[in-house]
Scaffold this motif. Sequence first.
Motif, PDB file in Angstrom:
ATOM      1  N   GLY A   1     -10.442 -13.716 -30.058  1.00 55.81           N
ATOM      2  CA  GLY A   1     -11.703 -14.082 -29.827  1.00 55.81           C
ATOM      3  C   GLY A   1     -12.536 -13.516 -31.115  1.00 55.81           C
ATOM      4  O   GLY A   1     -13.332 -14.060 -31.651  1.00 55.81           O
ATOM      5  N   ARG A   2     -12.505 -12.091 -30.867  1.00 62.02           N
ATOM      6  CA  ARG A   2     -13.190 -11.171 -31.963  1.00 62.02           C
ATOM      7  C   ARG A   2     -12.722 -11.699 -33.597  1.00 62.02           C
ATOM      8  O   ARG A   2     -13.824 -12.067 -34.301  1.00 62.02           O
ATOM      9  CB  ARG A   2     -12.704  -9.827 -31.886  1.00 62.02           C
TER      10      ARG A   2
ATOM     11  N   THR B   1     -11.824 -14.679 -34.418  1.00 66.64           N
ATOM     12  CA  THR B   1     -12.296 -16.324 -34.518  1.00 66.64           C
ATOM     13  C   THR B   1     -13.909 -16.358 -34.846  1.00 66.64           C
ATOM     14  O   THR B   1     -14.322 -16.906 -35.836  1.00 66.64           O
ATOM     15  CB  THR B   1     -11.996 -17.190 -33.340  1.00 66.64           C
ATOM     16  N   ILE B   2     -14.557 -15.333 -34.153  1.00 64.13           N
ATOM     17  CA  ILE B   2     -15.836 -15.186 -34.089  1.00 64.13           C
ATOM     18  C   ILE B   2     -16.274 -14.581 -35.520  1.00 64.13           C
ATOM     19  O   ILE B   2     -17.076 -15.140 -36.434  1.00 64.13           O
ATOM     20  CB  ILE B   2     -16.571 -14.408 -33.142  1.00 64.13           C
TER      21      ILE B   2
ATOM     22  N   ILE C   1     -22.318 -20.771 -31.551  1.00 57.79           N
ATOM     23  CA  ILE C   1     -21.214 -20.373 -31.801  1.00 57.79           C
ATOM     24  C   ILE C   1     -20.035 -20.719 -30.436  1.00 57.79           C
ATOM     25  O   ILE C   1     -19.142 -21.450 -31.008  1.00 57.79           O
ATOM     26  CB  ILE C   1     -21.112 -18.514 -31.667  1.00 57.79           C
ATOM     27  N   ILE C   2     -20.601 -20.802 -29.378  1.00 56.66           N
ATOM     28  CA  ILE C   2     -19.886 -21.281 -28.256  1.00 56.66           C
ATOM     29  C   ILE C   2     -19.352 -22.674 -28.407  1.00 56.66           C
ATOM     30  O   ILE C   2     -18.735 -23.281 -27.794  1.00 56.66           O
ATOM     31  CB  ILE C   2     -20.371 -20.903 -27.067  1.00 56.66           C
TER      32      ILE C   2
ATOM     33  N   ARG D   1     -18.534 -24.298 -30.868  1.00 57.44           N
ATOM     34  CA  ARG D   1     -17.557 -24.625 -31.718  1.00 57.44           C
ATOM     35  C   ARG D   1     -16.241 -24.972 -31.079  1.00 57.44           C
ATOM     36  O   ARG D   1     -15.764 -24.228 -30.142  1.00 57.44           O
ATOM     37  CB  ARG D   1     -17.194 -23.459 -32.699  1.00 57.44           C
TER      38      ARG D   1
ATOM     39  N   SER E   1     -13.127 -24.085 -31.711  1.00 55.91           N
ATOM     40  CA  SER E   1     -12.364 -22.959 -31.907  1.00 55.91           C
ATOM     41  C   SER E   1     -12.655 -21.850 -30.869  1.00 55.91           C
ATOM     42  O   SER E   1     -11.944 -20.850 -30.623  1.00 55.91           O
ATOM     43  CB  SER E   1     -11.999 -22.599 -33.081  1.00 55.91           C
ATOM     44  N   ILE E   2     -14.127 -22.002 -30.326  1.00 49.70           N
ATOM     45  CA  ILE E   2     -14.707 -20.968 -29.464  1.00 49.70           C
ATOM     46  C   ILE E   2     -14.902 -21.068 -28.176  1.00 49.70           C
ATOM     47  O   ILE E   2     -15.010 -20.475 -27.303  1.00 49.70           O
ATOM     48  CB  ILE E   2     -15.662 -20.278 -30.186  1.00 49.70           C
ATOM     49  N   SER E   3     -15.022 -22.601 -27.718  1.00 49.00           N
ATOM     50  CA  SER E   3     -15.502 -22.972 -26.549  1.00 49.00           C
ATOM     51  C   SER E   3     -14.612 -22.735 -25.448  1.00 49.00           C
ATOM     52  O   SER E   3     -15.131 -22.805 -24.185  1.00 49.00           O
ATOM     53  CB  SER E   3     -15.647 -24.827 -26.589  1.00 49.00           C
TER      54      SER E   3
ATOM     55  N   TYR F   1     -13.324 -19.986 -24.756  1.00 47.44           N
ATOM     56  CA  TYR F   1     -13.752 -18.593 -24.235  1.00 47.44           C
ATOM     57  C   TYR F   1     -14.788 -18.642 -23.191  1.00 47.44           C
ATOM     58  O   TYR F   1     -15.703 -19.634 -23.187  1.00 47.44           O
ATOM     59  CB  TYR F   1     -14.145 -17.605 -25.394  1.00 47.44           C
TER      60      TYR F   1
ATOM     61  N   ILE G   1     -18.129 -14.089 -24.773  1.00 47.17           N
ATOM     62  CA  ILE G   1     -18.769 -14.146 -26.236  1.00 47.17           C
ATOM     63  C   ILE G   1     -19.896 -13.421 -26.474  1.00 47.17           C
ATOM     64  O   ILE G   1     -20.165 -12.470 -27.211  1.00 47.17           O
ATOM     65  CB  ILE G   1     -19.333 -15.851 -26.550  1.00 47.17           C
TER      66      ILE G   1
END
Lengths: 140, 140
Positions: B19-20, B22-23, B39-40, B42, B44-46, B48, B53
């Motif tokens: 997670g870190r 990717t962000i 951010i969320i 995206r 690649s991140i959604s 999490y 986040i």
Amino acid sequence: MIGNINQLLDNAGLRKTKGRETILQLLHTQNRPLSHQEIISRKSISKYDRVTIYRILETLQKVGLLHKILGSDGVWRFCTHKYTKRKKCGGNHIHFFCSECNQMSCMPEQSLPWINPPKGAKIISKQLVVHGVCANCLNF
Amino acid sequence: MIGNINQLLDNAGLRKTKGRETILQLLHTQNRPLSHQEIISRKSISKYDRVTIYRILETLQKVGLLHKILGSDGVWRFCTHKYTKRKKCGGNHIHFFCSECNQMSCMPEQSLPWINPPKGAKIISKQLVVHGVCANCLNF
DNA sequence: TTATAAATGCAACTATGTTGCGCAACTTAG
DNA sequence: CTAAGTTGCGCAACATAGTTGCATTTATAA
């Protein structure tokens, strides 16, 4: 003073209501930006509905009787423009925000710098908020 | 690049998690401050959790890998510090916020002015956010 | 005084952000 | 390698600022 404030509302084409008068009066005597919370917790104002206060603040700000500044806590503060001839204030100065007591204050001596806008962009307003700890809180 | 980013986490004494990484990766390639929402959303991140986040952003910001700026909408934006030798960025510059598209951008050429602190106060940080309409939105 | 337009009150809602806690994953000592 | 401790993550619940819709009340102009 109240006469003066009524006149302000009048000049702005707004109806004179007790709520608006009281809020303008309060902000004028405080002379620093107050949050919705700080405003509604006053005895003279606590009887009004939350929403009414929000709307009054929005209205007054739209006609230019108030300006608003966002604190480092994400909460808006509202402040009267000075309306005497001697001390005119468009809110166009730096603000200080103390993260201990969460109080905001004006730094009227220091005005905002000229900003070169991004290419093709239009600047509407600018806010410089200095975040720190005020003298009061530093001494506990 | 990822190697680089892992090293950043390492240097900061933080565990390397997907997670870190990717962000950090996202923010680095974007090169402009993004909100939690941006951010969320995206792909690649959604996957999490929201809270995760928030916590990642807080953690990265605490160790200095990110800086955060409050938009005129009251929402925080997060931005990587540049970490190449050529372009170092402490976030110590002016930011532009477009109230049409709600996007924030950096104005790295213009740094913040020196501020004379209120008597007895301690300054921690300062933020100058210029609010307006960006070139993109002006042309629809 | 009355009609009407604007202001207020109330309830419900949205959005951002936070907290507590159990579980999972990583790290390190033995 | 394993056990124990630490750290990160997911989920649920919560906190707070601010907004919207609608019914009721109030200020003002005719």
